[in-house]
Design a protein around this motif. Structure first.
Motif, PDB file in Angstrom:
ATOM      1  N   ILE A   1       7.061  -2.644   8.684  1.00 48.42           N
ATOM      2  CA  ILE A   1       5.917  -3.197   7.950  1.00 48.42           C
ATOM      3  C   ILE A   1       5.147  -2.075   7.258  1.00 48.42           C
ATOM      4  CG2 ILE A   1       3.681  -4.352   8.224  1.00 48.42           C
ATOM      5  CD1 ILE A   1       5.049  -6.036  10.466  1.00 48.42           C
ATOM      6  N   ALA A   2       4.963  -0.956   7.959  1.00 48.13           N
ATOM      7  CA  ALA A   2       4.269   0.188   7.359  1.00 48.13           C
ATOM      8  C   ALA A   2       5.036   0.692   6.132  1.00 48.13           C
ATOM      9  CB  ALA A   2       4.114   1.309   8.383  1.00 48.13           C
ATOM     10  N   LYS A   3       6.342   0.763   6.242  1.00 53.01           N
ATOM     11  CA  LYS A   3       7.156   1.218   5.114  1.00 53.01           C
ATOM     12  C   LYS A   3       7.007   0.264   3.928  1.00 53.01           C
ATOM     13  CE  LYS A   3      11.711   2.919   3.932  1.00 53.01           C
ATOM     14  NZ  LYS A   3      13.030   3.314   4.435  1.00 53.01           N
ATOM     15  N   GLU A   4       6.983  -1.038   4.189  1.00 52.12           N
ATOM     16  CA  GLU A   4       6.775  -2.025   3.126  1.00 52.12           C
ATOM     17  C   GLU A   4       5.423  -1.816   2.444  1.00 52.12           C
ATOM     18  OE1 GLU A   4       7.248  -5.978   4.722  1.00 52.12           O
ATOM     19  OE2 GLU A   4       9.311  -5.560   5.365  1.00 52.12           O
ATOM     20  N   ARG A   5       4.400  -1.506   3.224  1.00 50.85           N
ATOM     21  CA  ARG A   5       3.071  -1.246   2.653  1.00 50.85           C
ATOM     22  C   ARG A   5       3.097  -0.003   1.766  1.00 50.85           C
ATOM     23  NH1 ARG A   5      -1.687  -2.870   5.753  1.00 50.85           N
ATOM     24  NH2 ARG A   5      -2.752  -2.190   3.882  1.00 50.85           N
ATOM     25  N   PHE A   6       3.808   1.038   2.205  1.00 52.54           N
ATOM     26  CA  PHE A   6       3.932   2.251   1.403  1.00 52.54           C
ATOM     27  C   PHE A   6       4.637   1.942   0.092  1.00 52.54           C
ATOM     28  CE2 PHE A   6       3.190   6.374   3.839  1.00 52.54           C
ATOM     29  CZ  PHE A   6       2.292   5.812   4.726  1.00 52.54           C
ATOM     30  N   VAL A   7       5.709   1.156   0.153  1.00 53.19           N
ATOM     31  CA  VAL A   7       6.448   0.790  -1.061  1.00 53.19           C
ATOM     32  C   VAL A   7       5.529   0.043  -2.018  1.00 53.19           C
ATOM     33  CG1 VAL A   7       8.291  -0.705  -1.972  1.00 53.19           C
ATOM     34  CG2 VAL A   7       8.741   0.766   0.009  1.00 53.19           C
ATOM     35  N   LEU A   8       4.776  -0.907  -1.511  1.00 56.52           N
ATOM     36  CA  LEU A   8       3.852  -1.674  -2.345  1.00 56.52           C
ATOM     37  C   LEU A   8       2.805  -0.757  -2.976  1.00 56.52           C
ATOM     38  CD1 LEU A   8       2.909  -4.442  -3.363  1.00 56.52           C
ATOM     39  CD2 LEU A   8       1.550  -4.649  -1.273  1.00 56.52           C
ATOM     40  N   LEU A   9       2.250   0.142  -2.202  1.00 54.39           N
ATOM     41  CA  LEU A   9       1.260   1.078  -2.744  1.00 54.39           C
ATOM     42  C   LEU A   9       1.872   1.967  -3.819  1.00 54.39           C
ATOM     43  CD1 LEU A   9      -0.690   2.149   0.464  1.00 54.39           C
ATOM     44  CD2 LEU A   9      -1.529   0.740  -1.430  1.00 54.39           C
ATOM     45  N   MET A  10       3.106   2.406  -3.606  1.00 51.42           N
ATOM     46  CA  MET A  10       3.767   3.261  -4.596  1.00 51.42           C
ATOM     47  C   MET A  10       3.994   2.513  -5.907  1.00 51.42           C
ATOM     48  SD  MET A  10       6.326   5.307  -2.066  1.00 51.42           S
ATOM     49  CE  MET A  10       6.952   6.501  -3.223  1.00 51.42           C
TER      50      MET A  10
ATOM     51  N   GLU B   1       0.154   6.958  -9.811  1.00 48.40           N
ATOM     52  CA  GLU B   1      -0.488   8.270  -9.931  1.00 48.40           C
ATOM     53  C   GLU B   1      -0.667   8.878  -8.542  1.00 48.40           C
ATOM     54  OE1 GLU B   1      -1.219  10.055 -12.695  1.00 48.40           O
ATOM     55  OE2 GLU B   1      -0.112   8.453 -13.686  1.00 48.40           O
ATOM     56  N   PRO B   2      -0.252  10.121  -8.348  1.00 51.19           N
ATOM     57  CA  PRO B   2      -0.317  10.733  -7.012  1.00 51.19           C
ATOM     58  C   PRO B   2      -1.702  10.718  -6.367  1.00 51.19           C
ATOM     59  CG  PRO B   2       0.932  12.133  -8.502  1.00 51.19           C
ATOM     60  CD  PRO B   2       0.338  11.030  -9.326  1.00 51.19           C
ATOM     61  N   GLU B   3      -2.758  10.929  -7.139  1.00 47.46           N
ATOM     62  CA  GLU B   3      -4.100  10.984  -6.557  1.00 47.46           C
ATOM     63  C   GLU B   3      -4.507   9.633  -5.979  1.00 47.46           C
ATOM     64  OE1 GLU B   3      -3.544  11.815  -9.852  1.00 47.46           O
ATOM     65  OE2 GLU B   3      -3.527  13.991  -9.662  1.00 47.46           O
ATOM     66  N   ALA B   4      -4.289   8.572  -6.730  1.00 40.73           N
ATOM     67  CA  ALA B   4      -4.642   7.230  -6.251  1.00 40.73           C
ATOM     68  C   ALA B   4      -3.761   6.823  -5.077  1.00 40.73           C
ATOM     69  CB  ALA B   4      -4.520   6.214  -7.386  1.00 40.73           C
ATOM     70  N   LEU B   5      -2.478   7.105  -5.171  1.00 45.59           N
ATOM     71  CA  LEU B   5      -1.552   6.786  -4.081  1.00 45.59           C
ATOM     72  C   LEU B   5      -1.978   7.498  -2.804  1.00 45.59           C
ATOM     73  CD1 LEU B   5       1.048   5.473  -3.056  1.00 45.59           C
ATOM     74  CD2 LEU B   5       2.287   7.482  -3.932  1.00 45.59           C
ATOM     75  N   THR B   6      -2.317   8.752  -2.920  1.00 46.46           N
ATOM     76  CA  THR B   6      -2.757   9.535  -1.760  1.00 46.46           C
ATOM     77  C   THR B   6      -3.990   8.907  -1.122  1.00 46.46           C
ATOM     78  OG1 THR B   6      -1.832  11.579  -2.640  1.00 46.46           O
ATOM     79  CG2 THR B   6      -3.619  11.798  -1.044  1.00 46.46           C
ATOM     80  N   GLU B   7      -4.943   8.509  -1.943  1.00 46.26           N
ATOM     81  CA  GLU B   7      -6.169   7.902  -1.427  1.00 46.26           C
ATOM     82  C   GLU B   7      -5.870   6.642  -0.616  1.00 46.26           C
ATOM     83  OE1 GLU B   7     -10.089   5.698  -3.239  1.00 46.26           O
ATOM     84  OE2 GLU B   7      -9.248   7.373  -4.385  1.00 46.26           O
ATOM     85  N   TYR B   8      -5.014   5.779  -1.142  1.00 50.32           N
ATOM     86  CA  TYR B   8      -4.702   4.528  -0.455  1.00 50.32           C
ATOM     87  C   TYR B   8      -3.848   4.748   0.786  1.00 50.32           C
ATOM     88  CZ  TYR B   8      -7.008   1.871  -4.048  1.00 50.32           C
ATOM     89  OH  TYR B   8      -7.968   1.352  -4.885  1.00 50.32           O
ATOM     90  N   ILE B   9      -2.929   5.684   0.736  1.00 46.96           N
ATOM     91  CA  ILE B   9      -2.138   5.988   1.936  1.00 46.96           C
ATOM     92  C   ILE B   9      -3.047   6.574   3.012  1.00 46.96           C
ATOM     93  CG2 ILE B   9      -0.359   7.516   2.871  1.00 46.96           C
ATOM     94  CD1 ILE B   9       1.281   6.949   0.356  1.00 46.96           C
ATOM     95  N   ASN B  10      -3.957   7.437   2.620  1.00 49.83           N
ATOM     96  CA  ASN B  10      -4.881   8.007   3.602  1.00 49.83           C
ATOM     97  C   ASN B  10      -5.742   6.932   4.254  1.00 49.83           C
ATOM     98  OD1 ASN B  10      -3.931  10.603   3.397  1.00 49.83           O
ATOM     99  ND2 ASN B  10      -5.520  11.270   1.959  1.00 49.83           N
ATOM    100  N   ASP B  11      -6.077   5.882   3.505  1.00 51.84           N
ATOM    101  CA  ASP B  11      -6.828   4.774   4.094  1.00 51.84           C
ATOM    102  C   ASP B  11      -6.018   4.093   5.198  1.00 51.84           C
ATOM    103  OD1 ASP B  11      -9.014   5.229   2.458  1.00 51.84           O
ATOM    104  OD2 ASP B  11      -8.542   3.590   1.066  1.00 51.84           O
ATOM    105  N   LEU B  12      -4.693   4.027   5.017  1.00 53.36           N
ATOM    106  CA  LEU B  12      -3.824   3.390   6.018  1.00 53.36           C
ATOM    107  C   LEU B  12      -3.613   4.263   7.252  1.00 53.36           C
ATOM    108  CD1 LEU B  12      -0.925   1.869   3.873  1.00 53.36           C
ATOM    109  CD2 LEU B  12      -2.783   0.651   5.007  1.00 53.36           C
TER     110      LEU B  12
END
Length: 153
Positions: A61-70, A75-86
């Motif tokens: 499930i976590a991997k699916e969330r990462f895929v969706l966020l990607m 953009e790396p900065e936005a992706l980083t922010e959302y992954i850090n929230d998780l």
């Protein structure tokens, strides 16, 4: 170091700080953007899952969330922010992006790294925001671990 190289640098926020009372930082230097995204989806997700003691279903499930966020935030900065929230409380990405951006961009993290780099490798007269030429990126990479342990990221 190749101009297509990417980096994933992160800080353990949970286990390392509570068990050994010091920061644990890691940097993974990757061949290109494709490998960086692959590493994030596989190795990094599994590392976070291990820290969070997730079972295989939760890891999937976590991997699916990462895929969706990607997909949603390329953009790396936005992706980083959302992954850090998780991953709050477990680990925090300090840098995910091209090594060239570390050497040239004007964001807080690249600027702080370059200031540290010029302090360590410069001759004393360099402006700390001066970009690092590609031939010297290997030295920037070499000083990353010490930089991460010195600063509060």
């Amino acid at each position: 170091m190749d101009s297509k190289a990417w980096a994933l640098c992160f800080l353990d926020e949970g286990v390392a700080l509570s068990v050994i009372s010091r920061k644990e930082t890691r940097c993974q230097w990757l061949e290109d953007e494709g490998h960086a995204h692959e590493h994030l989806l596989n190795d990094y997700v599994h590392y976070v899952a291990e820290l969070g003691e997730l079972d295989p279903e939760q890891t999937a499930i976590a991997k699916e969330r990462f895929v969706l966020l990607m997909e949603q935030y390329p953009e790396p900065e936005a992706l980083t922010e959302y992954i850090n929230d998780l991953t709050v409380g477990l680990t925090r990405i300090l840098w995910f992006g091209p090594v060239s951006a570390l050497a040239e961009d004007y964001g807080d993290f690249p600027l702080a790294l370059r200031a540290f780099y010029w302090q360590e490798y410069g001759e004393g007269d360099e402006d700390p925001v001066t970009p690092i030429v590609e031939d010297d990126w290997i030295y920037m990479v070499e000083c990353m671990d010490e930089f991460l342990l010195q600063d509060d990221y």
